[in-house]
Each structure stands twice: as C-alpha cells, then as structure tokens.
Scaffold this motif. Structure first.
Motif, PDB file in Angstrom:
ATOM      1  N   ASN A  75      49.844  61.441  27.189  1.00 25.68           N
ATOM      2  CA  ASN A  75      49.909  61.064  28.599  1.00 25.68           C
ATOM      3  C   ASN A  75      48.883  59.979  28.922  1.00 25.68           C
ATOM      4  N   GLU A  76      47.849  59.872  28.063  1.00 29.73           N
ATOM      5  CA  GLU A  76      46.841  58.844  28.256  1.00 29.73           C
ATOM      6  C   GLU A  76      47.451  57.444  28.198  1.00 29.73           C
ATOM      7  N   LYS A  77      48.531  57.303  27.433  1.00 30.71           N
ATOM      8  CA  LYS A  77      49.187  56.000  27.343  1.00 30.71           C
ATOM      9  C   LYS A  77      49.776  55.586  28.690  1.00 30.71           C
ATOM     10  N   TRP A  78      50.286  56.543  29.426  1.00 31.69           N
ATOM     11  CA  TRP A  78      50.791  56.228  30.769  1.00 31.69           C
ATOM     12  C   TRP A  78      49.646  55.812  31.689  1.00 31.69           C
ATOM     13  N   GLN A  79      48.485  56.452  31.530  1.00 31.66           N
ATOM     14  CA  GLN A  79      47.346  56.073  32.353  1.00 31.66           C
ATOM     15  C   GLN A  79      46.895  54.652  32.039  1.00 31.66           C
ATOM     16  N   LYS A  80      46.890  54.296  30.754  1.00 26.78           N
ATOM     17  CA  LYS A  80      46.524  52.924  30.370  1.00 26.78           C
ATOM     18  C   LYS A  80      47.521  51.921  30.946  1.00 26.78           C
ATOM     19  N   ALA A  81      48.795  52.284  30.904  1.00 23.25           N
ATOM     20  CA  ALA A  81      49.826  51.401  31.458  1.00 23.25           C
ATOM     21  C   ALA A  81      49.641  51.245  32.963  1.00 23.25           C
ATOM     22  N   ALA A  82      49.378  52.356  33.649  1.00 27.07           N
ATOM     23  CA  ALA A  82      49.181  52.300  35.100  1.00 27.07           C
ATOM     24  C   ALA A  82      47.974  51.438  35.449  1.00 27.07           C
ATOM     25  N   ASP A  83      46.884  51.607  34.706  1.00 25.18           N
ATOM     26  CA  ASP A  83      45.682  50.806  34.964  1.00 25.18           C
ATOM     27  C   ASP A  83      45.971  49.319  34.763  1.00 25.18           C
ATOM     28  N   ALA A  84      46.676  49.003  33.686  1.00 18.45           N
ATOM     29  CA  ALA A  84      46.994  47.600  33.395  1.00 18.45           C
ATOM     30  C   ALA A  84      47.925  47.013  34.452  1.00 18.45           C
ATOM     31  N   LEU A  85      48.861  47.801  34.918  1.00 19.89           N
ATOM     32  CA  LEU A  85      49.786  47.331  35.946  1.00 19.89           C
ATOM     33  C   LEU A  85      49.069  47.069  37.264  1.00 19.89           C
ATOM     34  N   LYS A  86      48.128  47.939  37.610  1.00 17.12           N
ATOM     35  CA  LYS A  86      47.386  47.726  38.858  1.00 17.12           C
ATOM     36  C   LYS A  86      46.566  46.442  38.778  1.00 17.12           C
ATOM     37  N   VAL A  87      45.956  46.183  37.638  1.00 18.32           N
ATOM     38  CA  VAL A  87      45.208  44.936  37.464  1.00 18.32           C
ATOM     39  C   VAL A  87      46.152  43.738  37.550  1.00 18.32           C
ATOM     40  N   ALA A  88      47.289  43.840  36.892  1.00 17.09           N
ATOM     41  CA  ALA A  88      48.263  42.741  36.920  1.00 17.09           C
ATOM     42  C   ALA A  88      48.732  42.457  38.341  1.00 17.09           C
ATOM     43  N   ILE A  89      48.982  43.504  39.111  1.00 17.65           N
ATOM     44  CA  ILE A  89      49.419  43.338  40.503  1.00 17.65           C
ATOM     45  C   ILE A  89      48.321  42.695  41.343  1.00 17.65           C
ATOM     46  N   ASP A  90      47.099  43.173  41.192  1.00 19.95           N
ATOM     47  CA  ASP A  90      45.983  42.636  41.984  1.00 19.95           C
ATOM     48  C   ASP A  90      45.751  41.158  41.683  1.00 19.95           C
ATOM     49  N   VAL A  91      45.816  40.784  40.412  1.00 21.85           N
ATOM     50  CA  VAL A  91      45.605  39.383  40.046  1.00 21.85           C
ATOM     51  C   VAL A  91      46.785  38.528  40.500  1.00 21.85           C
ATOM     52  N   ALA A  92      47.983  39.074  40.435  1.00 28.04           N
ATOM     53  CA  ALA A  92      49.150  38.352  40.946  1.00 28.04           C
ATOM     54  C   ALA A  92      48.997  38.079  42.440  1.00 28.04           C
ATOM     55  N   HIS A  93      48.531  39.075  43.180  1.00 26.11           N
ATOM     56  CA  HIS A  93      48.274  38.882  44.610  1.00 26.11           C
ATOM     57  C   HIS A  93      47.205  37.808  44.820  1.00 26.11           C
ATOM     58  N   GLU A  94      46.157  37.854  44.012  1.00 23.34           N
ATOM     59  CA  GLU A  94      45.093  36.864  44.123  1.00 23.34           C
ATOM     60  C   GLU A  94      45.626  35.453  43.904  1.00 23.34           C
ATOM     61  N   ALA A  95      46.611  35.331  43.028  1.00 25.56           N
ATOM     62  CA  ALA A  95      47.198  34.019  42.740  1.00 25.56           C
ATOM     63  C   ALA A  95      48.239  33.604  43.778  1.00 25.56           C
ATOM     64  N   GLY A  96      48.501  34.454  44.756  1.00 25.82           N
ATOM     65  CA  GLY A  96      49.426  34.093  45.828  1.00 25.82           C
ATOM     66  C   GLY A  96      50.835  34.615  45.662  1.00 25.82           C
ATOM     67  N   HIS A  97      51.079  35.447  44.660  1.00 22.70           N
ATOM     68  CA  HIS A  97      52.425  35.996  44.475  1.00 22.70           C
ATOM     69  C   HIS A  97      52.698  37.083  45.514  1.00 22.70           C
ATOM     70  N   LYS A  98      53.895  37.063  46.063  1.00 22.81           N
ATOM     71  CA  LYS A  98      54.324  38.077  47.021  1.00 22.81           C
ATOM     72  C   LYS A  98      55.835  38.202  46.949  1.00 22.81           C
ATOM     73  N   LEU A  99      56.367  39.265  47.514  1.00 18.43           N
ATOM     74  CA  LEU A  99      57.809  39.475  47.479  1.00 18.43           C
ATOM     75  C   LEU A  99      58.528  38.348  48.221  1.00 18.43           C
ATOM     76  N   TYR A 100      59.623  37.938  47.668  1.00 13.74           N
ATOM     77  CA  TYR A 100      60.427  36.841  48.233  1.00 13.74           C
ATOM     78  C   TYR A 100      60.972  37.226  49.607  1.00 13.74           C
TER      79      TYR A 100
END
Length: 656
Positions: A279-304
């Motif tokens: 189950n730790e693998k899911w936690q690593k995936a969730a952590d990585a996804l949250k970082v990816a989302i936050d950085v995407a927001h920082e770069a100006g990405h948003k829903l169309y």
C-alpha cells in the motif's frame, strides 16, 4: 541518409537530415547495445553547437506518433473504437491487436526493436526505443564537447535528454513490464554474451525511471517562454506528471502483488514481478501526484474553459452547447492551459478526417473517412444527465435504452427536433454529447460557429448521404462517430471534399488526468474516502455541469451510499476516468493496470445495424466482433528471434 520528423518540437525544426550511417550499431533487437562503430564520427557530431543540436533533435525523433492509430496501440488496440474491413484513410495495423492477431514472430507495435529501419516506424507500427536510449547515452556522454555551447543551454539539453531517456524506458515498461535498463552504453569491445542484458525487476525499473526524472526536473524550465518555437519540449510539470504516472502504474494491481507473474524468473533466479502487495506504493504515487498538480498550477495550468478561451463564440451559444464543448475543447484546443504535455508534431489531420461526418454526396469521394467509430459499450458507459451511470440511475429503472423516441424542442441543442432516435441518446451528460456523434445528433462546428440555432445534424441510417455502407470503406462500423477529436474550427465546404483542418497538439497528458489519478491514488491509501478525494473528482465533474459525487449519488442513484466506501469510490473514479479521458488512449492502459481488461475485452464488440434504412432496422443491436482477451495480453510479447539471440531474456507470460 534518412529524414527524421521531430515529434514534440513546434515549428522551428520539422525535419533534419541526420546521417544515421555515421552511427552504425549492433542490432538492438539482438543485444540491446547501440554503440558507434568509430569514435571520430561521434566527435564530429558534437564538434559545434549546431551539430550537437541536430543530435538532440534526433533523440526527440523517437517519440511515438501519439495521434497515429497505426503507431499508438492505445488508439485502436482495445474495445473503445472499431474500424471496418477494408478501411480507407487511417492505417489499421494496430487494430489487429484488438482482433487477437498479436504474436511472437512479428509483434504488432514492436517498440522493443523494429524490423529493418531502426529510426522509422516498422511495418508493425513500432520504433526501436532501445536505439533511442543508446542515442540518448551517446548525447549525454559527449555534450561537453561543443566549444560554442553556453553552459545554460547545455544544462537544459542534458535535462531534456534525461527526460527522454526516462520516457522511453517508461513507454517500454508500460508495454513489456520488466525491461533491460540502458543506464550506459556497452563498450565497443563487448561481444556475444557480454553484450547481452537482462530484464530487470519491476521495482528496479520504476526506481531508475523516477531517478532520471528527478534529475531532469532540477534543470527543466517551469514553463516554455519561447512559445512560438519550443512548445512541446519538456518542462518541470511534464516531468513530474510522467513521474506520477510511473508510480501510479507500479502501485496498480497489474504490477503490485500480481500472482499471475510469480513464475517469471530469469536464470539468475531473480523474480521479475513483486509478489507482495504494498500500500506504500499508492502513498508514493499520491505524494508524487500532489507535487505534480501543485507545480502544474504554479506554471499556470488549469482546467479548460470554452467560454474563457473563445468568449466571442460562447456569447452566442446556449449553455448546453458550451458544456458539450468543454471536454472536446480540452482535448483539441491548441495549447490550451489544461494541456500539460502535447505532441505538436503528431498528425491530427488524419485523425480528424476519420471523425468528420459526411453531409453531401460530393464529400463521399474525398478524404472524410468517418471510420473512427465508438463502440456501443462506450456509448452506454457515459453518465446520465444526473451524473451517475445509466444502470445506477433511479430515473432509468424500467426505461428501455433502445426504445425509439422523438426529440422535442427541448432537445434541439443535442438532437434535431422531431427526429426519431433511441432513448439512449436522450438525457445524457454533456461529455457524451461532446464526444459522440449519432444519427440525428447535432454538430457544433464545420463553419457554423457563430450560432447554435442551425447546427449540422448527422444522418447515419443506410440510404442517407452519411449513412452506413456508402462507400463501403468509409463509414462508421458501429453506427457512431467520434466527435471529440474534431476541432470545431475544422471545416469542409458544402458539396466539396476539400477538408480544411484546424490543427492542434495531441494531448499526451492534461490536468484532469492528474486530478483523477490523484483522487484514485489517495482513495487507495485510505480506509474510506475523504473530502480531498471528492474535491479533485468534483472539479472535473463541475467543468461539464455535473453536481458533486456525493450529491449526485444521494439524489439519483439506487445505492446512495456508494461514494462513502473505498470500494464504491474506486469504482466511481475509474468510471470517471473512462468518461473524461475517452478516446485519448487512457482507457487502453487503465484497463490493463487495473487488471480489468479480461472483463471488458472478453465481450463482443457491439454496435447498431448500419445497414438499416429505417429507425426500427438501424437501432437493432449487432454483435460486430467476438473479442477475446487472456492474461498473456496484458503485456507485449518479445519477438522470438530476439529471445534466440539473447538467452538472458525471458518471455512474458503466455507467449512461449
């Protein structure tokens, strides 16, 4: 000399004359070590900045053609869309994966090693990505040599090639599972057995890909500043999104404690697939996804948002038309803010031709193929207007989806008024109307974009201009056409077959994908869903006019409590991904990683009776093809000749 089409780099360089003969290699299919036959040639390739840049774009040239159904197995290799036989327009070779024609003598989509030409697509729709990995290593080993290359640019190029190296490993990993890791090229002196490589275990492959992406992220730009010339090149959000995809794949049932692969052990007695669920693998995936989302927001990405992107058009349209354009525009609006990574050189022209209906007899003789046909199971899959599946909606209890009903004025933005069609086409969510063309359904676009009071209507009954069997090689085999890939500004003149395509970058990954993956990964780490799980899925739903998950199930579903349980929410998130990302290639890989392909693809492909000339005849459900799918189909086979040459490799399950 070979022409290399550069995928993923916009406008500046479309083709390079690359002297491939200067870099003779040992066969990648044989030994997986690609090295230059003489060092002076490599020295010359990195003598100046200009020459090094040519080599850089050669590394980019191995990126798959994502929009090409003849090269990307996710487009036609499953149960989402169906072709006709014979077909005209798009290459059908990878359609034969879905038809059970995969094998070990000449594998389809053979990205392990192509046949004769190591740099172009093989006859079976693959590129030799181990050649690409070797070229990336050559670049990294020699990029210090150009005397006129500034350090800042050198640093960025190194990061880009590390990203490419990670992505090529990921593409192979997703297809084959355990793969050899091409961390560095073998020496020129390597011969025979010492030139052969082992496949490495799942966890090691994932860790190496992630490590490359972590290194690349440090020196990639947050966003592309020179948007005229460089859109499509790697950025921090792109690298982090791919890292999240890798970790989500490793956490998913296919690779996380899958007992089916327990016997896959090499001659070192190393098990290539982990047998213990983590189950730790899911936690690593969730952590990585949250970082990816936050950085995407920082770069100006948003829903169309169609109204924000096209305010002049939206001001003249009904809300229903706008909502139907939301997901369609998210996929086809050129470089809209939702697209984290798009392939600017993937050819969307052929894809749009295969999605454009015919409205005049003259158009039947042109290049409008309308052959990219959604299957009936996907048509049924979309939600009702209440935001829940048809089979779970209380309002649909006792309703026959195949019952013929006549549209009224209240339906006119989605169905022609007074047109008879089936109940299945009424009262569906807006993503359905933005993704699917059906008989009597409206089409916003094709030069009619200043109003939605006179939209085009598709006539698909046999005997009609755009109907089945006319001509035999250009019609939708299921009675449906994919609307999603047709840009609303693309057009063909009346009584003319000259198609004017509005080109766009094919979306490799967009923000909604990350949101839904994050909701999935987070849900897997919990005993029951939290508000954060609901939040990210509800963002995606709200964009197309749906109420939130909890409210939709509470008010409209047979099982009102489904979103409150982990298993119930898992099922909802998966359905949400199938709807939101329909026809974008996600379904093909998702069904595999969820270990659900055996369920979905052991059912016949169904469609309508395209030979029917009346509604009663046309709306008769027809079984088109008897799909079969077994455990061996989750992973690609290694070519038999490759196994004979390299005895260190073991074949995937079921392909011996």
């Amino acid at each position: 000399m070979k022409y290399i089409v550069i995928s993923g780099v916009k406008n500046r360089i479309f083709m390079y004359l690359l002297c491939i003969s200067c870099f003779s290699t040992i066969s990648c299919g044989d030994f997986l070590d690609v090295v230059p036959d003489n060092t002076p040639t490599v020295d010359h390739a990195f003598k100046t900045r200009y020459q090094a840049e040519r080599f850089l774009y050669g590394c980019f040239s191995f990126l798959p053609n994502f929009a090409d159904a003849g090269s990307n197995p996710a487009m036609l290799g499953g149960d989402e869309t169906w072709y006709i036989d014979p077909v005209d327009g798009m290459n059908p070779r990878l359609w034969y994966i879905a038809r059970g024609a995969q094998g070990t003598n000449s594998p389809l989509a053979n990205y392990w090693a192509s046949e004769q030409n190591q740099t172009a697509y093989s006859l079976n729709g693959g590129k030799a990505l181990f050649t690409a990995l070797s070229d990336c290593n050559i670049f990294l080993e020699n990029i210090h040599k150009p005397y006129d290359l500034y350090d800042e640019e050198r640093t960025r190029w190194i990061a880009e090639v590390k990203f490419l190296k990670a992505y090529y490993h990921f593409w192979l990993f997703r297809m084959y599972g355990p793969i050899p890791l091409i961390k560095e090229n073998l020496p020129l002196s390597a011969k025979g057995e010492e030139a052969q490589r082992y496949r490495e275990p799942i966890n090691e492959v994932a860790e190496y890909i992630v490590s490359l992406l972590d290194e690349a992220v440090e020196d990639l730009p947050l966003l592309i500043e020179d948007q005229t010339n460089e859109l499509g090149r790697p950025t921090k959000p792109i690298a982090l999104a791919i890292k999240a995809q890798v970790l989500t794949l490793v956490a998913s049932p296919l690779f996380n404690g899958n007992p089916d692969y327990s016997a896959i052990v090499d001659d070192r007695n190393i098990a290539l697939f982990p047998q213990a669920y983590s189950n730790e693998k899911w936690q690593k995936a969730a952590d990585a996804l949250k970082v990816a989302i936050d950085v995407a927001h920082e770069a100006g990405h948003k829903l169309y948002d169609f109204s924000f992107t096209n305010p002049a058009n939206a001001a003249l349209l009904n809300e229903k038309t706008i909502l139907a354009m939301q997901v369609r525009g998210a996929a086809t609006e050129q470089w809209n803010e939702e697209i984290i990574w798009g392939s600017s050189e993937s050819n969307t022209l052929a894809l749009q031709r295969a999605c454009h209906p015919v409205f005049f007899v003259a158009q039947n003789g042109g290049g409008l193929n309308r052959t990219f046909a959604p299957t009936l199971q996907v048509v049924e899959q979309f939600y009702t207007k209440n935001g829940v599946p048809i089979e779970e909606d209380k309002a649909w209890i006792g309703v026959d989806p195949m019952e013929i009903k006549t549209a009224t004025a209240a339906d006119k933005y989605y169905i022609r008024e007074n047109h008879p069609t089936i109940q299945l086409h009424f009262d569906r969510e807006s993503r359905f109307y933005g993704s699917i063309m059906f008989d009597g359904g409206t089409l916003y676009g094709n030069s009619r974009i200043t109003s939605d009071n006179n939209m085009w209507v598709t006539d698909l009954l046999a005997g009609k201009v755009g109907g089945g069997g006319n001509p035999v090689q250009r019609y939708p085999s299921t009675g449906y056409i994919c609307k999603k890939w047709l840009h609303f500004r693309s057009a063909v003149p009346d009584n003319n077959a000259s198609f004017s395509a509005h080109r766009y970058a094919f979306p490799i990954i967009r923000l909604a994908d990350l949101y839904l993956m994050y909701a999935e990964a987070l849900n897997e780490t919990l005993s029951s869903p939290t508000d954060e799980v609901y939040y990210y899925i509800d963002l995606v739903r709200a964009r197309t006019g749906l109420t939130n998950v909890v409210e939709s199930w509470r008010d409209h579903a047979i099982d009102a409590n489904k979103p409150s349980t982990k298993d119930g929410m898992q099922e909802i998130i998966r359905r949400e991904r199938l709807n939101e990302l329909a026809f974008e290639g996600a379904r093909f890989w998702d069904l595999k990683r969820w270990k659900l392909a055996e369920t979905y693809m052991n059912r016949p492909v169904r469609g309508l009776n395209v030979r029917g000339e009346t509604p009663e005849e046309f709306y008769r459900v027809t079984e088109i093809y008897p799909l079969t799918y077994s455990k061996k189909d989750y992973l690609w086979p290694l070519k038999q000749s490759t196994l004979l040459t390299n005895r260190k490799l073991v074949q995937n399950l079921g392909w011996n």
